[in-house]
Design an enzyme around this catalytic site. Structure first.
Site, short mmCIF file in Angstrom:
data_model
loop_
_atom_site.label_atom_id
_atom_site.label_comp_id
_atom_site.label_asym_id
_atom_site.label_seq_id
_atom_site.Cartn_x
_atom_site.Cartn_y
_atom_site.Cartn_z
N ASN A 194 0.85 -1.18 0.00
CA ASN A 194 0.00 0.00 0.00
C ASN A 194 0.89 1.23 0.00
O ASN A 194 2.13 1.13 0.09
CB ASN A 194 -0.99 -0.01 1.16
CG ASN A 194 -0.32 -0.02 2.52
OD1 ASN A 194 0.72 0.62 2.72
ND2 ASN A 194 -0.89 -0.75 3.47
N ASP A 263 -5.82 -8.17 1.24
CA ASP A 263 -5.93 -9.61 0.96
C ASP A 263 -6.78 -9.86 -0.27
O ASP A 263 -6.47 -10.74 -1.09
CB ASP A 263 -6.56 -10.33 2.16
CG ASP A 263 -5.70 -10.27 3.41
OD1 ASP A 263 -4.48 -10.03 3.28
OD2 ASP A 263 -6.24 -10.47 4.51
#
Length: 474
Positions: A194, A263
């Site tokens: 991220n 995920d």
């Protein structure tokens, strides 16, 4: 970029990484504790969900892809809960159980869909990396993608050995990285940090141009096949050596909970790549999937039907002319939203005021209206030589433009019975002055509890009369 649903059933994926259990205590709260200024929660439901690498494997299985999982747990009740949940979802889980250490558990106290408190039960695992690697090696020959789901909890200690073993077999390696040492992922096919994880390695990026520049440098330094930076409400940026950066906007309609969104991204990517999709298409699917999962509460998986419906919405097929597969997906989506499906059929050769009134009345019987149209050969058999006046493509295009009509589909048979068997509408509607028992397909619809309605025709409105009048004037 046109999106389509991959063949996930032929896309085996192996996930290796940090397994954990996400536990939720749900309850109501109506008072403050007299002991401290904190709310009192009366727990009425306890829920366990696979988390971490287990959630990645669960997401892959939910998409319909064969999923295997290798990880580390304690030898305790939490490990049993994980094993049972994964087995029920069709995930092949092989855990290295450590007798004197607890399975990692993230406990969240919830009230009215809000998280009040999180309690972590964990300690770094003291694992045997050789034993874990041997388990992975035994599964490599049967997979198409390897995923390293790294949460820095100790399960992954031999990243390079796993990456090199997969590369020797031509298996792409995807890694969801953690920590400040991305060198351990050297040689991976794709890593998915991220923005904060990415900037912890390369430094703050003032704009997209700097992100692209620093990302390119990182790929070169680490010999990466590609880099995908997930950026929250700003979407995702895909970088590949010697190719233009691909920026994808966020797709979330409403953000409810970002737990597990990363995920979902890597699991959708892995399954799509294993199914043979090109990387840009796989990333677009992952972006779409992430937009769905953040609209759910807690750690959640996205199912294949959910992704198919999202693709359909993205491609603008919520309304209009559809094929059978698209129509069935649209109907499934409508039913998921408790919508009532109405079905009618006909030739609709020259659309007139009577047709429009009839279709508006039919639509009023439910929430969605399907109009099935006889194709040209079928019309010719029913109406005789010289018909239809308008081709099936033109007839469907005109019908699709009506506000009362949601979906239009053609059929080659003389009757729509085959379509009715597949679609199973809630209401079958026909126009005429005959009884319900004379409606073609009524027996099919009534057999599963559907309703059949006959609507009166509008006077002085007839396609045949219009055709004869035109021919008489010609």
């Amino acid at each position: 970029m046109k999106l389509s649903m991959p063949r996930f059933d032929q896309a085996p994926v192996l996930v290796v990484g940090d397994v954990m259990l996400d536990r939720y205590w749900h309850g109501g709260t109506s008072r403050i504790s007299p002991e401290a200024p904190v709310p009192v929660v009366k727990v009425d439901q306890i829920e366990d969900r696979p988390g971490g690498a287990a959630n990645v494997a669960l997401n892959i299985a939910a998409l319909g892809a064969p999923a295997s999982l290798v990880g580390v747990t304690g030898d305790d009740e939490a490990a049993e809960s994980l094993t049972n949940s994964l087995k029920a979802a069709g995930v092949l889980a092989r855990f290295q159980r450590i007798a004197d250490q607890p399975t990692i558990v993230k406990l969240r106290v919830m009230s009215r869909h809000q998280q009040l408190l999180r309690i972590d039960f964990e300690e770094p695992f003291r694992t045997d990396p050789l034993a874990l690697s041997a388990e992975v090696y035994s599964l490599l020959d049967g997979i198409k993608v390897l995923v390293l789901s790294d949460y820095g909890k100790g399960a992954l200690k031999n990243h390079q050995a796993l990456i090199q073993a997969a590369r020797k077999r031509g298996i792409p390696v995807l890694a969801d990285p953690k920590g400040k040492d991305f060198a351990i992922y050297r040689g991976a096919s794709l890593i998915t940090p991220n923005l904060s994880e990415f900037e912890a390695i390369v430094g703050h990026c003032v704009d997209e141009a700097q992100l692209v520049t620093k990302g390119a440098q990182l790929m070169q330094e680490l010999d990466l096949g590609a880099l995908l930076v997930t950026r929250g409400e700003h979407g995702m940026t895909l970088l590949r050596p010697d190719q233009q950066a691909l920026h994808l906007p966020a797709r979330a309609r409403e953000v409810f909970d970002v737990t597990g969104a990363g995920d979902t991204v890597i699991s959708t990517l892995a399954a799509a790549i294993a199914a043979g999709e090109e990387l840009p298409h796989a990333v677009a699917l992952a972006n779409l999937a992430a937009g769905i999962v953040v609209g759910k509460l807690g750690t959640a998986a996205i199912s294949a039907p959910e992704l198919r419906r999202a693709i359909q919405r993205e491609e603008g097929s919520e309304r209009g002319v559809l094929g059978l597969e698209q129509l069935l997906l649209a109907v499934d989506d409508a039913r998921a939203h408790k919508e009532r499906i109405v079905f009618t059929n006909g030739c609709f050769d020259i659309l007139h005021a009577g047709h429009v009134t009839y279709l508006e009345q039919a639509r009023a019987l439910g929430d969605r209206l399907i109009v099935a149209v006889n194709d040209d050969a079928s019309v010719s058999r029913l109406k005789g030589p010289g018909r239809p006046i308008n081709s099936v493509e033109r007839r469907m295009a005109v019908l699709a433009g009506l506000g009362a009509v949601d979906w239009v589909i053609s059929f080659p048979e003389g009757t729509p019975e085959n379509l009715l068997t597949h679609v199973k509408p809630d209401v079958l509607v026909k126009g005429g002055d005959y009884g319900v028992d004379q409606v073609v397909g009524a027996d099919i619809v009534q057999a599963y509890g559907g309703e059949v309605r006959v609507l009166g025709l509008v006077e002085n409105s007839s396609t045949t009369a219009i055709v004869e009048k035109i021919r008489g004037q010609g």
